[in-house]
Design an enzyme around this catalytic site. Sequence first.
Site, PDB file in Angstrom:
ATOM      1  N   PHE A 138       1.269  -0.931   0.185  1.00  0.00           N
ATOM      2  CA  PHE A 138       0.077   0.373   0.106  1.00  0.00           C
ATOM      3  C   PHE A 138       0.878   1.649   0.112  1.00  0.00           C
ATOM      4  O   PHE A 138       1.823   0.842   0.803  1.00  0.00           O
ATOM      5  CB  PHE A 138      -1.013   0.256   1.298  1.00  0.00           C
ATOM      6  CG  PHE A 138      -1.565   0.974   0.595  1.00  0.00           C
ATOM      7  CD1 PHE A 138      -3.135   1.389   0.970  1.00  0.00           C
ATOM      8  CD2 PHE A 138      -1.877   2.458   1.976  1.00  0.00           C
ATOM      9  CE1 PHE A 138      -3.475   1.944   0.301  1.00  0.00           C
ATOM     10  CE2 PHE A 138      -2.366   4.131   1.368  1.00  0.00           C
ATOM     11  CZ  PHE A 138      -3.628   3.014   1.174  1.00  0.00           C
ATOM     12  N   ASP A 224       8.827   2.498   1.778  1.00  0.00           N
ATOM     13  CA  ASP A 224       7.812   3.441   2.231  1.00  0.00           C
ATOM     14  C   ASP A 224       7.534   2.786   3.813  1.00  0.00           C
ATOM     15  O   ASP A 224       7.476   1.906   3.844  1.00  0.00           O
ATOM     16  CB  ASP A 224       7.067   2.970   1.437  1.00  0.00           C
ATOM     17  CG  ASP A 224       5.842   3.222   2.133  1.00  0.00           C
ATOM     18  OD1 ASP A 224       5.353   4.081   2.652  1.00  0.00           O
ATOM     19  OD2 ASP A 224       4.964   3.770   1.425  1.00  0.00           O
ATOM     20  N   LYS A 253       2.656   9.851   8.843  1.00  0.00           N
ATOM     21  CA  LYS A 253       1.438   9.194  10.338  1.00  0.00           C
ATOM     22  C   LYS A 253       2.123  10.027  11.444  1.00  0.00           C
ATOM     23  O   LYS A 253       1.518  10.701  11.518  1.00  0.00           O
ATOM     24  CB  LYS A 253       1.734   7.582   9.596  1.00  0.00           C
ATOM     25  CG  LYS A 253       0.334   7.308   8.656  1.00  0.00           C
ATOM     26  CD  LYS A 253      -0.079   6.251   9.198  1.00  0.00           C
ATOM     27  CE  LYS A 253      -0.898   5.664   7.836  1.00  0.00           C
ATOM     28  NZ  LYS A 253      -0.877   5.176   6.046  1.00  0.00           N
TER      29      LYS A 253
HETATM   30  C1  LIG Z   1      -0.719   5.209   5.110  1.00  0.00           C
HETATM   31  C2  LIG Z   1       0.105   4.386   4.267  1.00  0.00           C
HETATM   32  C3  LIG Z   1       0.599   5.699   2.989  1.00  0.00           C
HETATM   33  C4  LIG Z   1      -0.657   6.897   3.006  1.00  0.00           C
HETATM   34  O1  LIG Z   1      -0.340   7.630   3.623  1.00  0.00           O
HETATM   35  P1  LIG Z   1      -1.398   8.536   2.831  1.00  0.00           P
HETATM   36  O2  LIG Z   1      -1.087  10.227   4.624  1.00  0.00           O
HETATM   37  O3  LIG Z   1      -2.733   8.620   3.748  1.00  0.00           O
HETATM   38  O4  LIG Z   1      -1.319   9.695   2.321  1.00  0.00           O
HETATM   39  C5  LIG Z   1       1.173   5.438   1.999  1.00  0.00           C
HETATM   40  N1  LIG Z   1       2.143   4.340   2.474  1.00  0.00           N
HETATM   41  C6  LIG Z   1       1.583   3.534   3.369  1.00  0.00           C
HETATM   42  C7  LIG Z   1       2.846   2.248   3.874  1.00  0.00           C
HETATM   43  C8  LIG Z   1       0.691   3.515   4.516  1.00  0.00           C
HETATM   44  O5  LIG Z   1       0.660   2.372   5.771  1.00  0.00           O
END
Ligand SMILES: *Cc1c(COP(=O)(O)O)cnc(C)c1O
Length: 399
Positions: A138, A224, A253
């Site tokens: 994701f 990520d 986050k």
């Molecule tokens: C939550 C998340 C995202 C997206 O972040 P947003 O602030 O919602 O755009 C991207 N990568 C990972 C691994 C995430 O958990």
Amino acid sequence: MTELIDHRDHTSSSVMPTYSRLPIAFVRGEGAWLWDQEGRRYLDALSGIAVCNLGHAHPELSKVLCDQATQLWHTSNLYQIPPQEQLAKELCRLSGMENVFFCNSGAEANEGAIKIARALGASRHITEPKIVVTEGSFHGRTLATLSATGNPKVHQGFEPLVPGFIRVPFNDLVALEDLSGRHDIVAVLVEPLQGEGGVRIPDRGYLRQLRSLCDRNDWLMMLDEVQTGMGRTGHWFAFQRENIVPDVLTVAKALGNGFPIGACVAKGKAAQILTAGMHGSTFGGNFLGCRVALEVIRIIEEQSLIPVASSLGQALHARFCQKLAHLPQLKEIRSQGLMLGIELQAPCGHLVAEALKKGLLINVTANNVIRLLPPLILDDGQAEQLVSTVVDLISGMTS
Ligand SMILES: *Cc1c(COP(=O)(O)O)cnc(C)c1O
């Protein structure tokens, strides 16, 4: 007990129905506790999806935010922003990286990473540069990041996807090895462990071997860490578990503990690619976000919360194993620091609403995985309440 009233009245809501929301609204928070409109208290074991790692309404964070709010909120990236410089230095110190681009979310941080990879491809005169991504990943909801995401549900209805991604299974080094020697590939983008994908932890050595594969092929290693970063896994960043450093690191986050801020952090050649005019953000790295993030870092260091995330995570894992191992409903318990996944044999989405009735906030992802992301400031009593409530919920399921 308060009846759960369904507030999802699609005929009266003026908000687009992009979320299936639970019928509850919180009005106040303190540490790991939240209170609803009726004054009922809940234990938050989700932290706004790995965001409020220091808990809700942290007094020192509130103070810094209020202080800055009386001084200056926003000028623009047309001017110098001293707290942005300071925060970039701190992120580089903690990660071993070299420079930072600031934005407002995880998806945007990943957009920055994707643009770095594309621009590197352009500098190598590759007409269709490719980024390798994984199944079950994701990376966000913008067009490029949803295209990078390894979940067909996220793609559904938004084709044509952004091209230039090659997908391999997660935790599969052989599949990556098979791509060796392809000169149109410029980068690999992965989560060090998958969050939305079901708290999937790769074999030890995966990141280290990915690092050497990227080195041999001259690919950027892009991690990520939007969900795993900022102490969640018992390290500042999950890659530190394997003593490697990526070329690009994305964070968001928990960086602002709820104040929106994201960062794309780079090193080596990746740090040299984006130059004036190539990328930008109106809000990215403004005074409010940077001051809050600096305070987040200060508090985590002052209270030594990184080792706490590690030891508390291990303790929770052990307690869950002890209490769940004999249950036929259980498939597997996985964790790294305070990122815990309890995989059950059957789908268990209904447990979220049941937990809420018992005064606990949890999440279910990938259909049958209970995901727990409690704040790093959870105390022993709260940890025990979390364990006993989750154990009750699972025990009560008919397998
Ligand atoms: C939550 C998340 C995202 C997206 O972040 P947003 O602030 O919602 O755009 C991207 N990568 C990972 C691994 C995430 O958990």
